[in-house]
Write a protein that holds these residues in place. Structure first.
Motif, PDB file in Angstrom:
ATOM      1  N   ARG A  44     -47.264  96.584 -20.006  1.00 52.42           N
ATOM      2  CA  ARG A  44     -46.375  95.880 -19.076  1.00 52.42           C
ATOM      3  C   ARG A  44     -44.922  95.907 -19.561  1.00 52.42           C
ATOM      4  O   ARG A  44     -44.312  94.875 -19.837  1.00 52.42           O
ATOM      5  CB  ARG A  44     -46.850  94.451 -18.835  1.00 52.42           C
ATOM      6  CG  ARG A  44     -46.178  93.843 -17.625  1.00 52.42           C
ATOM      7  CD  ARG A  44     -46.802  92.540 -17.185  1.00 52.42           C
ATOM      8  NE  ARG A  44     -46.009  92.001 -16.108  1.00 52.42           N
ATOM      9  CZ  ARG A  44     -45.389  90.836 -16.160  1.00 52.42           C
ATOM     10  NH1 ARG A  44     -45.522  90.057 -17.194  1.00 52.42           N
ATOM     11  NH2 ARG A  44     -44.664  90.436 -15.160  1.00 52.42           N
ATOM     12  N   PHE A  45     -44.379  97.106 -19.656  1.00 48.44           N
ATOM     13  CA  PHE A  45     -42.979  97.292 -20.029  1.00 48.44           C
ATOM     14  C   PHE A  45     -42.086  96.678 -18.962  1.00 48.44           C
ATOM     15  O   PHE A  45     -42.322  96.833 -17.774  1.00 48.44           O
ATOM     16  CB  PHE A  45     -42.650  98.786 -20.122  1.00 48.44           C
ATOM     17  CG  PHE A  45     -43.239  99.457 -21.317  1.00 48.44           C
ATOM     18  CD1 PHE A  45     -42.461  99.677 -22.436  1.00 48.44           C
ATOM     19  CD2 PHE A  45     -44.553  99.870 -21.324  1.00 48.44           C
ATOM     20  CE1 PHE A  45     -42.993 100.308 -23.542  1.00 48.44           C
ATOM     21  CE2 PHE A  45     -45.102 100.503 -22.420  1.00 48.44           C
ATOM     22  CZ  PHE A  45     -44.314 100.723 -23.531  1.00 48.44           C
ATOM     23  N   ARG A  46     -41.047  95.978 -19.404  1.00 44.03           N
ATOM     24  CA  ARG A  46     -40.060  95.436 -18.475  1.00 44.03           C
ATOM     25  C   ARG A  46     -38.787  95.104 -19.239  1.00 44.03           C
ATOM     26  O   ARG A  46     -38.787  95.028 -20.462  1.00 44.03           O
ATOM     27  CB  ARG A  46     -40.594  94.211 -17.747  1.00 44.03           C
ATOM     28  CG  ARG A  46     -40.968  93.059 -18.659  1.00 44.03           C
ATOM     29  CD  ARG A  46     -41.794  92.035 -17.882  1.00 44.03           C
ATOM     30  NE  ARG A  46     -42.093  90.865 -18.654  1.00 44.03           N
ATOM     31  CZ  ARG A  46     -43.078  90.766 -19.529  1.00 44.03           C
ATOM     32  NH1 ARG A  46     -43.859  91.799 -19.777  1.00 44.03           N
ATOM     33  NH2 ARG A  46     -43.303  89.644 -20.183  1.00 44.03           N
ATOM     34  N   GLN A  47     -37.718  94.887 -18.507  1.00 45.82           N
ATOM     35  CA  GLN A  47     -36.462  94.491 -19.118  1.00 45.82           C
ATOM     36  C   GLN A  47     -36.259  93.003 -18.914  1.00 45.82           C
ATOM     37  O   GLN A  47     -36.670  92.445 -17.898  1.00 45.82           O
ATOM     38  CB  GLN A  47     -35.293  95.246 -18.500  1.00 45.82           C
ATOM     39  CG  GLN A  47     -35.266  96.701 -18.879  1.00 45.82           C
ATOM     40  CD  GLN A  47     -34.008  97.379 -18.375  1.00 45.82           C
ATOM     41  OE1 GLN A  47     -33.276  96.835 -17.563  1.00 45.82           O
ATOM     42  NE2 GLN A  47     -33.757  98.572 -18.850  1.00 45.82           N
ATOM     43  N   ILE A  48     -35.614  92.379 -19.896  1.00 43.10           N
ATOM     44  CA  ILE A  48     -35.326  90.956 -19.809  1.00 43.10           C
ATOM     45  C   ILE A  48     -33.894  90.735 -20.284  1.00 43.10           C
ATOM     46  O   ILE A  48     -33.417  91.421 -21.192  1.00 43.10           O
ATOM     47  CB  ILE A  48     -36.342  90.136 -20.654  1.00 43.10           C
ATOM     48  CG1 ILE A  48     -36.196  88.650 -20.384  1.00 43.10           C
ATOM     49  CG2 ILE A  48     -36.216  90.445 -22.119  1.00 43.10           C
ATOM     50  CD1 ILE A  48     -37.329  87.820 -20.948  1.00 43.10           C
ATOM     51  N   LEU A  49     -33.205  89.806 -19.646  1.00 45.83           N
ATOM     52  CA  LEU A  49     -31.847  89.475 -20.068  1.00 45.83           C
ATOM     53  C   LEU A  49     -31.887  88.859 -21.466  1.00 45.83           C
ATOM     54  O   LEU A  49     -32.721  87.984 -21.734  1.00 45.83           O
ATOM     55  CB  LEU A  49     -31.204  88.467 -19.112  1.00 45.83           C
ATOM     56  CG  LEU A  49     -30.700  89.010 -17.788  1.00 45.83           C
ATOM     57  CD1 LEU A  49     -30.362  87.863 -16.847  1.00 45.83           C
ATOM     58  CD2 LEU A  49     -29.494  89.886 -18.010  1.00 45.83           C
ATOM     59  N   VAL A  50     -30.989  89.283 -22.334  1.00 50.38           N
ATOM     60  CA  VAL A  50     -30.981  88.753 -23.693  1.00 50.38           C
ATOM     61  C   VAL A  50     -30.563  87.286 -23.721  1.00 50.38           C
ATOM     62  O   VAL A  50     -30.881  86.575 -24.677  1.00 50.38           O
ATOM     63  CB  VAL A  50     -30.103  89.597 -24.649  1.00 50.38           C
ATOM     64  CG1 VAL A  50     -30.684  90.980 -24.808  1.00 50.38           C
ATOM     65  CG2 VAL A  50     -28.675  89.662 -24.180  1.00 50.38           C
ATOM     66  N   THR A  51     -29.921  86.796 -22.667  1.00 46.69           N
ATOM     67  CA  THR A  51     -29.560  85.375 -22.610  1.00 46.69           C
ATOM     68  C   THR A  51     -30.786  84.488 -22.445  1.00 46.69           C
ATOM     69  O   THR A  51     -30.698  83.282 -22.614  1.00 46.69           O
ATOM     70  CB  THR A  51     -28.560  85.103 -21.470  1.00 46.69           C
ATOM     71  OG1 THR A  51     -29.124  85.553 -20.238  1.00 46.69           O
ATOM     72  CG2 THR A  51     -27.242  85.813 -21.733  1.00 46.69           C
ATOM     73  N   ARG A  52     -31.941  85.070 -22.113  1.00 47.26           N
ATOM     74  CA  ARG A  52     -33.189  84.309 -21.972  1.00 47.26           C
ATOM     75  C   ARG A  52     -33.964  84.232 -23.276  1.00 47.26           C
ATOM     76  O   ARG A  52     -35.009  83.611 -23.344  1.00 47.26           O
ATOM     77  CB  ARG A  52     -34.057  84.923 -20.881  1.00 47.26           C
ATOM     78  CG  ARG A  52     -33.283  84.968 -19.572  1.00 47.26           C
ATOM     79  CD  ARG A  52     -34.008  84.900 -18.300  1.00 47.26           C
ATOM     80  NE  ARG A  52     -35.387  84.558 -18.284  1.00 47.26           N
ATOM     81  CZ  ARG A  52     -35.858  83.352 -17.926  1.00 47.26           C
ATOM     82  NH1 ARG A  52     -35.035  82.392 -17.620  1.00 47.26           N
ATOM     83  NH2 ARG A  52     -37.144  83.138 -17.872  1.00 47.26           N
ATOM     84  N   LEU A  53     -33.469  84.886 -24.337  1.00 46.87           N
ATOM     85  CA  LEU A  53     -34.123  84.878 -25.643  1.00 46.87           C
ATOM     86  C   LEU A  53     -33.402  83.890 -26.549  1.00 46.87           C
ATOM     87  O   LEU A  53     -32.182  83.976 -26.714  1.00 46.87           O
ATOM     88  CB  LEU A  53     -34.091  86.284 -26.259  1.00 46.87           C
ATOM     89  CG  LEU A  53     -34.742  87.384 -25.420  1.00 46.87           C
ATOM     90  CD1 LEU A  53     -34.505  88.734 -26.066  1.00 46.87           C
ATOM     91  CD2 LEU A  53     -36.224  87.115 -25.232  1.00 46.87           C
ATOM     92  N   HIS A  54     -34.142  82.946 -27.123  1.00 46.37           N
ATOM     93  CA  HIS A  54     -33.549  81.881 -27.923  1.00 46.37           C
ATOM     94  C   HIS A  54     -34.170  81.824 -29.316  1.00 46.37           C
ATOM     95  O   HIS A  54     -35.341  82.150 -29.493  1.00 46.37           O
ATOM     96  CB  HIS A  54     -33.768  80.525 -27.240  1.00 46.37           C
ATOM     97  CG  HIS A  54     -33.348  80.506 -25.807  1.00 46.37           C
ATOM     98  ND1 HIS A  54     -32.035  80.509 -25.407  1.00 46.37           N
ATOM     99  CD2 HIS A  54     -34.084  80.509 -24.672  1.00 46.37           C
ATOM    100  CE1 HIS A  54     -31.970  80.503 -24.084  1.00 46.37           C
ATOM    101  NE2 HIS A  54     -33.208  80.507 -23.617  1.00 46.37           N
ATOM    102  N   VAL A  55     -33.379  81.382 -30.279  1.00 46.09           N
ATOM    103  CA  VAL A  55     -33.862  81.212 -31.648  1.00 46.09           C
ATOM    104  C   VAL A  55     -34.517  79.845 -31.804  1.00 46.09           C
ATOM    105  O   VAL A  55     -35.523  79.696 -32.488  1.00 46.09           O
ATOM    106  CB  VAL A  55     -32.702  81.370 -32.656  1.00 46.09           C
ATOM    107  CG1 VAL A  55     -33.169  81.093 -34.064  1.00 46.09           C
ATOM    108  CG2 VAL A  55     -32.106  82.759 -32.557  1.00 46.09           C
ATOM    109  N   SER A  56     -33.971  78.836 -31.147  1.00 46.14           N
ATOM    110  CA  SER A  56     -34.446  77.465 -31.288  1.00 46.14           C
ATOM    111  C   SER A  56     -35.162  76.996 -30.027  1.00 46.14           C
ATOM    112  O   SER A  56     -34.722  77.309 -28.913  1.00 46.14           O
ATOM    113  CB  SER A  56     -33.257  76.542 -31.551  1.00 46.14           C
ATOM    114  OG  SER A  56     -33.647  75.196 -31.488  1.00 46.14           O
ATOM    115  N   PRO A  57     -36.243  76.221 -30.170  1.00 49.16           N
ATOM    116  CA  PRO A  57     -36.934  75.693 -28.989  1.00 49.16           C
ATOM    117  C   PRO A  57     -36.219  74.498 -28.357  1.00 49.16           C
ATOM    118  O   PRO A  57     -36.672  73.988 -27.336  1.00 49.16           O
ATOM    119  CB  PRO A  57     -38.302  75.284 -29.536  1.00 49.16           C
ATOM    120  CG  PRO A  57     -38.050  74.976 -30.961  1.00 49.16           C
ATOM    121  CD  PRO A  57     -36.953  75.914 -31.401  1.00 49.16           C
TER     122      PRO A  57
END
Length: 75
Positions: A44-57
């Motif tokens: 299930r390859f797909r692209q995701i915006l890097v702004t949706r990836l976070h270091v902290s919960p």
């Protein structure tokens, strides 16, 4: 932080209902998107915006994130 995104990292969904874990397949610094796959199957390859990836919960004001993906511990 966008600087910490590297191929092979695993992220889990921040959605309270759960969701799939994803693994970074490819990312070039400075790009707006990262190529991700399902962490369990590698499909299930797909692209995701890097702004949706976070270091902290948690957000800046201490609340739990409800959207996006957070880096799993030890990554």
């Amino acid at each position: 932080m966008i600087d910490t995104i590297r191929p092979g990292q695993v992220y889990r969904s921040c959605d309270p209902r759960g969701g799939p874990r994803i693994r970074i397949r490819n990312y070039t610094p400075g790009q707006t998107h990262a190529l991700v796959v399902d962490a369990a199957t590698g499909k299930r390859f797909r692209q995701i915006l890097v702004t949706r990836l976070h270091v902290s919960p948690t957000t800046r004001d201490g609340r739990q994130r409800r959207t996006g993906y957070v880096l799993e511990a030890g990554q």
